[in-house]
Design an enzyme around this catalytic site. Structure first.
Site, PDB file in Angstrom:
ATOM      1  N   THR A  67     -13.068 -29.718   6.657  1.00 60.69           N
ATOM      2  CA  THR A  67     -11.693 -29.291   8.058  1.00 60.69           C
ATOM      3  C   THR A  67     -10.592 -30.761   8.277  1.00 60.69           C
ATOM      4  O   THR A  67     -10.635 -31.113   7.499  1.00 60.69           O
ATOM      5  CB  THR A  67     -13.270 -29.344   9.772  1.00 60.69           C
ATOM      6  OG1 THR A  67     -12.279 -28.896  10.471  1.00 60.69           O
ATOM      7  CG2 THR A  67     -13.639 -30.716   9.473  1.00 60.69           C
ATOM      8  N   LYS A  71      -7.643 -29.616   4.648  1.00 63.26           N
ATOM      9  CA  LYS A  71      -8.402 -28.798   3.971  1.00 63.26           C
ATOM     10  C   LYS A  71      -6.863 -27.772   2.502  1.00 63.26           C
ATOM     11  O   LYS A  71      -7.371 -27.856   1.689  1.00 63.26           O
ATOM     12  CB  LYS A  71      -8.048 -27.741   4.600  1.00 63.26           C
ATOM     13  CG  LYS A  71      -9.281 -26.909   5.527  1.00 63.26           C
ATOM     14  CD  LYS A  71      -9.233 -26.764   6.898  1.00 63.26           C
ATOM     15  CE  LYS A  71      -9.863 -25.474   7.387  1.00 63.26           C
ATOM     16  NZ  LYS A  71     -10.014 -24.833   8.366  1.00 63.26           N
ATOM     17  N   ASN A  92     -11.480 -24.451   2.777  1.00 61.41           N
ATOM     18  CA  ASN A  92     -13.104 -24.648   4.015  1.00 61.41           C
ATOM     19  C   ASN A  92     -14.057 -25.233   3.474  1.00 61.41           C
ATOM     20  O   ASN A  92     -14.603 -25.481   4.584  1.00 61.41           O
ATOM     21  CB  ASN A  92     -12.686 -23.933   4.991  1.00 61.41           C
ATOM     22  CG  ASN A  92     -13.724 -23.071   5.220  1.00 61.41           C
ATOM     23  OD1 ASN A  92     -13.841 -22.153   4.305  1.00 61.41           O
ATOM     24  ND2 ASN A  92     -13.963 -22.603   6.689  1.00 61.41           N
TER      25      ASN A  92
HETATM   26  P1  NAD Z   1      -2.566 -25.173  12.162  1.00 62.00           P
HETATM   27  O1  NAD Z   1      -2.120 -26.850  13.084  1.00 62.00           O
HETATM   28  O2  NAD Z   1      -3.216 -25.249  10.703  1.00 62.00           O
HETATM   29  O3  NAD Z   1      -2.215 -24.021  12.503  1.00 62.00           O
HETATM   30  C1  NAD Z   1      -1.097 -23.698  14.119  1.00 62.00           C
HETATM   31  C2  NAD Z   1      -0.267 -22.813  14.123  1.00 62.00           C
HETATM   32  O4  NAD Z   1       0.280 -22.609  15.206  1.00 62.00           O
HETATM   33  C3  NAD Z   1       1.509 -24.079  13.183  1.00 62.00           C
HETATM   34  O5  NAD Z   1       1.643 -23.036  12.366  1.00 62.00           O
HETATM   35  C4  NAD Z   1       1.650 -23.498  14.652  1.00 62.00           C
HETATM   36  O6  NAD Z   1       2.943 -23.651  14.162  1.00 62.00           O
HETATM   37  C5  NAD Z   1       1.562 -22.555  15.942  1.00 62.00           C
HETATM   38  N1  NAD Z   1       1.472 -22.496  17.216  1.00 62.00           N
HETATM   39  C6  NAD Z   1       1.342 -23.541  17.705  1.00 62.00           C
HETATM   40  N2  NAD Z   1       2.296 -23.169  18.984  1.00 62.00           N
HETATM   41  C7  NAD Z   1       2.501 -21.803  18.753  1.00 62.00           C
HETATM   42  C8  NAD Z   1       2.616 -20.446  19.714  1.00 62.00           C
HETATM   43  N3  NAD Z   1       3.234 -20.845  21.065  1.00 62.00           N
HETATM   44  N4  NAD Z   1       2.997 -19.527  19.739  1.00 62.00           N
HETATM   45  C9  NAD Z   1       2.826 -19.173  17.582  1.00 62.00           C
HETATM   46  N5  NAD Z   1       2.362 -20.148  17.254  1.00 62.00           N
HETATM   47  C10 NAD Z   1       1.799 -21.374  18.247  1.00 62.00           C
HETATM   48  O7  NAD Z   1      -4.060 -25.361  12.534  1.00 62.00           O
HETATM   49  P2  NAD Z   1      -4.978 -24.112  12.097  1.00 62.00           P
HETATM   50  O8  NAD Z   1      -6.135 -25.570  11.113  1.00 62.00           O
HETATM   51  O9  NAD Z   1      -5.055 -23.421  11.864  1.00 62.00           O
HETATM   52  O10 NAD Z   1      -5.969 -24.474  13.522  1.00 62.00           O
HETATM   53  C11 NAD Z   1      -5.679 -24.131  14.648  1.00 62.00           C
HETATM   54  C12 NAD Z   1      -6.449 -23.831  15.801  1.00 62.00           C
HETATM   55  O11 NAD Z   1      -7.572 -22.718  15.279  1.00 62.00           O
HETATM   56  C13 NAD Z   1      -7.403 -24.677  16.423  1.00 62.00           C
HETATM   57  O12 NAD Z   1      -7.126 -25.008  17.875  1.00 62.00           O
HETATM   58  C14 NAD Z   1      -7.904 -25.108  15.469  1.00 62.00           C
HETATM   59  O13 NAD Z   1      -9.382 -26.563  17.028  1.00 62.00           O
HETATM   60  C15 NAD Z   1      -8.937 -23.629  15.839  1.00 62.00           C
HETATM   61  N6  NAD Z   1     -10.289 -23.017  14.451  1.00 62.00           N
HETATM   62  C16 NAD Z   1     -10.889 -22.551  15.042  1.00 62.00           C
HETATM   63  C17 NAD Z   1     -12.481 -22.271  14.423  1.00 62.00           C
HETATM   64  C18 NAD Z   1     -13.153 -21.433  14.566  1.00 62.00           C
HETATM   65  O14 NAD Z   1     -14.349 -21.497  13.977  1.00 62.00           O
HETATM   66  N7  NAD Z   1     -13.768 -20.777  15.778  1.00 62.00           N
HETATM   67  C19 NAD Z   1     -12.721 -23.207  13.041  1.00 62.00           C
HETATM   68  C20 NAD Z   1     -11.450 -23.358  12.826  1.00 62.00           C
HETATM   69  C21 NAD Z   1      -9.724 -23.845  13.280  1.00 62.00           C
END
Ligand code: NAD
Length: 272
Positions: A67, A71, A92
């Site tokens: 995580t 990753k 992952n």
């Molecule tokens: P990351 O930082 O790699 O990507 C997040 C993206 O969102 C970035 O590209 C950022 O520019 C964009 N962003 C931020 N604010 C925004 C907005 N207002 N409008 C549009 N885009 C916007 O993060 P990630 O690893 O992809 O994780 C994202 C989310 O997913 C986190 O909240 C994490 O906790 C969650 N997550 C959930 C699961 C699940 O199984 N449900 C698994 C992994 C991660």
């Protein structure tokens, strides 16, 4: 009880206390009377190379879930990775083969689709919008393309990220209409928030990843999903629910991915 003969799987990241995989996997291992346990590892970035070497020599370790923030970094340190991990430069999950070789994959997108299918969503020939093109958003977008959507729109506050993912997807899936946007949500069968917006919100009227005027164009038959796990119902999902849309939460996606992770590491069936 962990014994000398217990086989291990791990989850690595930093911080790690918030992850739910250990309790989900360990409950399953106990229920199924499997002599396997998952441990959580909070790893310093300086120890990453040594960690990879340790995984290779760790005889009673079957695999490791990966995580944030490792990753991307770990994707380049393994002996082989899946086609989608190569394209997305991200993993992952790692499987340790009997000879110590380390193999990686990214199954976030599959987990998301498993959960969506439980809502009756079949991606084939559908139109989807993915908001947020980071690690999870890219994996979901890739999985939707692999599963046969006809049109995919991606959006992010980072123009560079949208450009980069669009280029990657257009080259891997030339038959699919892939664009940036959107101007209305009405045409979409699926709208996903894959950005962290809404994380930690304590009220239904908190921040949303799209302007309210655009949100108001949602069709009541559209499946609206969020990846944020806490709160389960984000302000974005609460808004969609008020419009009558079916909703899918982040915890549903996390739970639906357990079988993919466990099966890849060789410790659970695909469907658990
Ligand atoms: P990351 O930082 O790699 O990507 C997040 C993206 O969102 C970035 O590209 C950022 O520019 C964009 N962003 C931020 N604010 C925004 C907005 N207002 N409008 C549009 N885009 C916007 O993060 P990630 O690893 O992809 O994780 C994202 C989310 O997913 C986190 O909240 C994490 O906790 C969650 N997550 C959930 C699961 C699940 O199984 N449900 C698994 C992994 C991660």
């Amino acid at each position: 009880m962990i014994q000398g003969s217990t086989e291990l799987v791990a989850i690595v990241g930093s911080p790690i206390a918030q992850v739910k995989s250990p309790e989900n996997f360990n409950r399953w291992f106990v229920d199924q009377q499997q002599n396997v346990a998952m441990i959580a590892i909070d790893l310093a970035p300086t120890a990453l190379d040594a960690f990879v070497q340790t995984l290779r020599g760790w005889h009673n370790l079957r695999g490791c879930v990966v995580t944030v923030p490792y990753k991307q970094q770990l994707a380049g340190s393994l002996d082989s990775v899946s086609e989608r991990s190569t394209a997305l430069r991200s993993i992952n999950v790692i499987r340790r083969e009997a000879d110590g070789r380390l193999v990686g994959d990214i199954v976030d997108g599959e987990g998301f689709l498993n959960a969506a299918r439980k809502h009756g969503f079949n991606p084939q020939h559908k139109q989807a919008l993915v908001i947020g093109t980071g690690g999870v958003g890219s994996a979901i977008a890739y999985a939707l393309c692999q599963a046969g959507v006809s049109r995919l729109v991606i959006s992010d506050i980072s123009h560079e990220r949208v450009e980069a993912l669009g280029k990657l997807l257009r080259s891997a899936f030339p038959a699919i209409a892939i664009s940036a946007g959107p101007t209305s949500l009405a045409p979409f069968d699926l709208v996903v928030n894959a950005s962290p917006v809404g994380m930690g919100a304590t009220r239904d009227e908190g921040p949303m990843p799209l302007p309210e005027a655009l949100m108001a164009t949602l069709n009541a038959s559209t499946l609206v999903a969020d990846v944020v796990t806490s709160p389960a119902v984000t302000p974005f999902l609460a808004f969609a629910r008020r419009l009558g849309c079916p909703i899918q939460t982040g915890p549903e996606m996390a739970l639906a991915q357990l079988g993919n992770l466990g099966h890849f590491m060789g410790v659970t069936p695909l469907e658990i």
